[in-house]
Scaffold this motif. Structure first.
Motif, mmCIF file in Angstrom:
data_model
loop_
_atom_site.group_PDB
_atom_site.id
_atom_site.type_symbol
_atom_site.label_atom_id
_atom_site.label_comp_id
_atom_site.label_asym_id
_atom_site.label_seq_id
_atom_site.Cartn_x
_atom_site.Cartn_y
_atom_site.Cartn_z
ATOM 1 N N VAL A 8 0.864 -1.190 0.000
ATOM 2 C CA VAL A 8 0.000 0.000 0.000
ATOM 3 C C VAL A 8 0.898 1.236 0.000
ATOM 4 C CG1 VAL A 8 -1.784 1.264 1.211
ATOM 5 C CG2 VAL A 8 -1.788 -1.250 1.223
ATOM 6 N N PHE A 9 0.786 2.024 -1.015
ATOM 7 C CA PHE A 9 1.619 3.228 -1.119
ATOM 8 C C PHE A 9 0.755 4.404 -1.513
ATOM 9 C CE2 PHE A 9 4.267 6.189 -3.507
ATOM 10 C CZ PHE A 9 5.308 6.402 -2.609
ATOM 11 N N ASP A 10 0.839 5.492 -0.704
ATOM 12 C CA ASP A 10 0.065 6.708 -0.974
ATOM 13 C C ASP A 10 1.026 7.787 -1.450
ATOM 14 O OD1 ASP A 10 -1.650 8.789 -1.154
ATOM 15 O OD2 ASP A 10 -2.346 8.715 0.937
ATOM 16 N N PRO A 11 1.046 8.037 -2.742
ATOM 17 C CA PRO A 11 1.990 9.043 -3.251
ATOM 18 C C PRO A 11 1.741 10.430 -2.690
ATOM 19 C CG PRO A 11 0.454 8.374 -4.961
ATOM 20 C CD PRO A 11 0.234 7.444 -3.813
ATOM 21 N N ASN A 12 0.496 10.812 -2.485
ATOM 22 C CA ASN A 12 0.209 12.147 -1.940
ATOM 23 C C ASN A 12 0.768 12.305 -0.531
ATOM 24 O OD1 ASN A 12 -1.165 12.987 -4.253
ATOM 25 N ND2 ASN A 12 -3.092 12.075 -3.551
ATOM 26 N N ASN A 13 0.591 11.253 0.282
ATOM 27 C CA ASN A 13 1.110 11.301 1.641
ATOM 28 C C ASN A 13 2.629 11.372 1.638
ATOM 29 O OD1 ASN A 13 0.990 11.226 4.476
ATOM 30 N ND2 ASN A 13 1.365 9.036 4.454
ATOM 31 N N TYR A 14 3.226 10.600 0.716
ATOM 32 C CA TYR A 14 4.691 10.617 0.622
ATOM 33 C C TYR A 14 5.214 12.006 0.245
ATOM 34 C CZ TYR A 14 9.386 9.365 -0.868
ATOM 35 O OH TYR A 14 10.743 9.306 -1.015
ATOM 36 N N VAL A 15 4.543 12.617 -0.721
ATOM 37 C CA VAL A 15 4.940 13.962 -1.145
ATOM 38 C C VAL A 15 4.800 14.954 0.000
ATOM 39 C CG1 VAL A 15 4.354 15.867 -2.683
ATOM 40 C CG2 VAL A 15 4.466 13.536 -3.573
ATOM 41 N N GLN A 16 3.730 14.840 0.757
ATOM 42 C CA GLN A 16 3.525 15.747 1.889
ATOM 43 C C GLN A 16 4.619 15.567 2.941
ATOM 44 O OE1 GLN A 16 1.423 18.210 2.168
ATOM 45 N NE2 GLN A 16 0.456 17.781 0.175
ATOM 46 N N ASN A 17 4.980 14.303 3.170
ATOM 47 C CA ASN A 17 6.050 14.049 4.139
ATOM 48 C C ASN A 17 7.384 14.651 3.680
ATOM 49 O OD1 ASN A 17 4.297 12.662 5.801
ATOM 50 N ND2 ASN A 17 4.772 10.658 4.903
ATOM 51 N N VAL A 18 7.661 14.486 2.388
ATOM 52 C CA VAL A 18 8.896 15.069 1.855
ATOM 53 C C VAL A 18 8.882 16.577 1.979
ATOM 54 C CG1 VAL A 18 10.264 15.389 -0.228
ATOM 55 C CG2 VAL A 18 9.347 13.138 0.324
#
Length: 243
Positions: free
Chosen positions: A29-39
């Motif tokens: 399960v990978f959420d690209p939007n969440n990853y971008v926000q974390n970055v």
């Protein structure tokens, strides 16, 4: 890279990974939007930390500058200036006969420089003239000695001036520059004091010389009057000089 471009690039990478591994995509399960926000959040925190470091560096530099502004000047010319002034004061205090004292001056002009009178004896007139001559010679000697002392201070003043100018030019803060400027003003005041003393000594010698001439003229008139006025026991008589 702007946040929008970063988000777009991450989305493309994630889509490529999902299309190449369909079997693994079923259980990862990978959420690209969440990853971008974390970055982006991590980037903002890193920027804040960098800003704080810069602020601390500025504050440290400000403290260093304040310490420089509060640092005292390591050089002081006070002792040398005081010594020069004391030397001039000693020469003034060694004035001969009529010193720089109002009461002494008034007493001298009421006695030695007073107008000659018929009640004074010839010996008293001679003694008064002798005293006035000694006063004039002593005043001239005092003026020359004081002028020599002032000239002797010139070399000391030159050394102090050079040291103070160098200290002012190399001052690391406002306090050092101010202290150097104050010492330069003190040096100037000392030089003005020497000049005032020299002028006073020269003026004293001139004044006593002029007073001596005035008293000598008055005494000369009195002695001429005595010479021209016959005494009570004088009688005129004919004198035969040749037989």
């Amino acid at each position: 890279m702007s946040p929008r471009r970063l988000r777009f690039a991450i989305t493309i990478l994630v889509a490529s990974a999902l299309s190449s591994g369909t079997a693994r995509a079923q259980w990862i399960v990978f959420d690209p939007n969440n990853y971008v926000q974390n970055v982006l959040t991590a980037a903002r925190e890193l920027q804040q930390i960098s800003n704080q470091i810069t602020s601390l560096q500025n504050e440290a530099q400000m403290l260093i500058n304040q310490a420089k502004n509060l640092a005292s000047l390591p050089y002081s010319s006070l002792l040398q200036l005081q010594t020069s002034i004391q030397r001039t004061q000693q020469l003034l205090g060694q004035a001969q006969h009529i010193a720089y004292d109002v009461q002494q001056i008034d007493h001298a002009f009421a006695t030695s420089y007073a107008p000659a009178t018929s009640s004074q004896s010839d010996a008293a007139l001679f003694a008064g003239a002798q005293t006035r001559w000694q006063n004039s010679v002593g005043a001239l000697q005092d003026a020359l000695r004081l002028q020599a002392g002032v000239v002797g201070n010139l070399d000391t003043n030159r050394i102090q001036l050079s040291a103070l100018v160098s200290s002012s030019q190399s001052a690391s803060g406002a306090l050092q520059a101010t202290q150097a400027g104050n010492q330069l003003l003190a040096l100037q005041a000392q030089q003005l004091a020497d000049l005032t003393a020299a002028v006073a000594a020269h003026g004293r010698a001139q004044a006593l010389e002029a007073a001596q001439r005035a008293a000598a003229q008055d005494q000369g008139r009195e002695q001429l009057q005595r010479f021209l006025t016959p005494g009570p026991g004088y009688q005129s008589s004919n004198v035969q000089m040749f037989h």
